[in-house]
Design a protein around this motif. Sequence first.
Motif, PDB file in Angstrom:
ATOM      1  N   GLY A   1      21.694  34.143 -37.643  1.00  0.00           N
ATOM      2  CA  GLY A   1      21.022  33.173 -36.765  1.00  0.00           C
ATOM      3  C   GLY A   1      21.053  33.487 -35.281  1.00  0.00           C
ATOM      4  N   VAL A   2      21.552  34.654 -34.875  1.00  0.00           N
ATOM      5  CA  VAL A   2      21.540  34.984 -33.447  1.00  0.00           C
ATOM      6  C   VAL A   2      20.129  35.459 -33.068  1.00  0.00           C
ATOM      7  CG1 VAL A   2      22.553  36.404 -31.616  1.00  0.00           C
ATOM      8  CG2 VAL A   2      23.962  35.665 -33.541  1.00  0.00           C
ATOM      9  N   LYS A   3      19.636  34.928 -31.963  1.00  0.00           N
ATOM     10  CA  LYS A   3      18.280  35.288 -31.544  1.00  0.00           C
ATOM     11  C   LYS A   3      18.287  36.468 -30.576  1.00  0.00           C
ATOM     12  CE  LYS A   3      16.274  30.666 -31.885  1.00  0.00           C
ATOM     13  NZ  LYS A   3      15.674  29.566 -31.117  1.00  0.00           N
ATOM     14  N   TRP A   4      17.133  37.141 -30.521  1.00  0.00           N
ATOM     15  CA  TRP A   4      16.976  38.260 -29.587  1.00  0.00           C
ATOM     16  C   TRP A   4      17.222  37.832 -28.144  1.00  0.00           C
ATOM     17  CZ3 TRP A   4      17.003  43.021 -31.289  1.00  0.00           C
ATOM     18  CH2 TRP A   4      16.513  43.302 -32.569  1.00  0.00           C
TER      19      TRP A   4
ATOM     20  N   GLN B   1      12.863  34.721 -31.686  1.00  0.00           N
ATOM     21  CA  GLN B   1      13.051  34.945 -33.131  1.00  0.00           C
ATOM     22  C   GLN B   1      14.494  35.362 -33.426  1.00  0.00           C
ATOM     23  OE1 GLN B   1      10.569  34.936 -35.672  1.00  0.00           O
ATOM     24  NE2 GLN B   1       9.443  33.859 -34.053  1.00  0.00           N
ATOM     25  N   PRO B   2      14.992  34.994 -34.610  1.00  0.00           N
ATOM     26  CA  PRO B   2      16.331  35.476 -34.970  1.00  0.00           C
ATOM     27  C   PRO B   2      16.336  36.989 -35.203  1.00  0.00           C
ATOM     28  CG  PRO B   2      15.395  34.105 -36.719  1.00  0.00           C
ATOM     29  CD  PRO B   2      14.405  34.108 -35.612  1.00  0.00           C
ATOM     30  N   ILE B   3      17.436  37.643 -34.873  1.00  0.00           N
ATOM     31  CA  ILE B   3      17.600  39.060 -35.188  1.00  0.00           C
ATOM     32  C   ILE B   3      17.805  39.139 -36.700  1.00  0.00           C
ATOM     33  CG2 ILE B   3      19.040  41.121 -34.805  1.00  0.00           C
ATOM     34  CD1 ILE B   3      19.910  39.805 -32.133  1.00  0.00           C
ATOM     35  N   PRO B   4      17.063  39.994 -37.424  1.00  0.00           N
ATOM     36  CA  PRO B   4      17.221  40.039 -38.891  1.00  0.00           C
ATOM     37  C   PRO B   4      18.673  40.316 -39.312  1.00  0.00           C
ATOM     38  CG  PRO B   4      15.308  41.326 -38.204  1.00  0.00           C
ATOM     39  CD  PRO B   4      16.022  40.909 -36.952  1.00  0.00           C
ATOM     40  N   HIS B   5      19.108  39.626 -40.325  1.00  0.00           N
ATOM     41  CA  HIS B   5      20.469  39.786 -40.871  1.00  0.00           C
ATOM     42  C   HIS B   5      21.527  39.693 -39.775  1.00  0.00           C
ATOM     43  CE1 HIS B   5      18.201  41.047 -44.329  1.00  0.00           C
ATOM     44  NE2 HIS B   5      17.669  42.021 -43.621  1.00  0.00           N
TER      45      HIS B   5
END
Length: 364
Positions: A265-268, A258-262
């Motif tokens: 677009g970088v994902k966990w 999932q993308p890291i919020p705010h």
Amino acid sequence: MKCRFRRLRRGFYATFLAFIGTHNAYAYVPETGHAPLTQLAVQGYQQCFDNQTLATPNVLNRLLQGNMAMDHGTGSFSDEDEAIPGAITLFHLITRITNWHFYRPQEQRPQEQRLSKQKNVEMSHKRLWKMAVDGFAKATTPHDKWLFLGALLHLNEDLSVPAHVVPVYHGPTTLVDRLGEFESITRYPQDSNITSGFWLTEKITDQIDQMRVDKTRLSGAIKQQLPAYCQALTTQPLATPNSIKNNLAKQTLAFIDQPIPHCKGVKWSRFWDDVPEQSSPPLPSQRYFKLYNSEKGFALFGLAGVVSDKNGKAGCTLKDNDKRYLDFVFQLHLAAVKADVALLYWAGEGLGQKISTRRHGATE
Ligand SMILES: [Zn+2]
């Protein structure tokens, strides 16, 4: 010659035993991680089901004993416990040295099954898991069964930690290097603060293992979500322990995708996964494990820092204990508790009792 080697090896194991008994760092800290997760699961199970056998306080203690023993060994066992078939083999710290608690769901594929083994070391939990399932089946009293069920809960809970299912090695370094060709997975993050200690006490720690289980927030979510979840357990075909743990492992992998919020677009997954290519041909341990992201300046999970995408473009800055970290870990813990409840349900059904669902609504 051979004899001397054996003596040396025994000496080494003795050191190793003393070490892992006190410095274990392979997964959730038993007392602050595993214990509250198991307590919440039992509480959730009791909220859902009316099963007299599982409702006594002794059961919780027994489950916790089995769960803790996976990291601490058989120190808490009585003579009777040690005589339970399969108990010593599964829970002894000697077993722990060469049987780690990682598990990647892909390893079920025939072509990947051997990747987890190097010399005597089984990096996957699969041998332990089988021993616990078999021990549970063969145990003749519920009291004995709970000990093995505690082991299953432990290994299951571990799979809610991303570094256990990606997987990324964490745990002792110097000591593990003696067991096989593990240098490539123990030496790379030397100058980051993932690594602490010196020589025999040196280890790589995973931040998520150390993070507190937020019991209040979890209790609230469990109260809300469990009635529907338990209802589904009773109406669907009974899930096996294998399918329960595989589901949890896949869920954890889905969370990190999932993308890291705010965070543009970088994902966990950037924390554990997307790391530079390693040497070719890769060593067996490198084919099994990925690495923590040790790029310069990249945040360590849970701590302040910049998180960037693969091309080095900054996505966002995270604070120490940023709410985004806490929310992410909360999701992991909740998934672990739910999977534990499914295991408890499986175990309760296996005792061949009639378990009824507690009624929710007008009467409560
Ligand atoms: Zn573990």
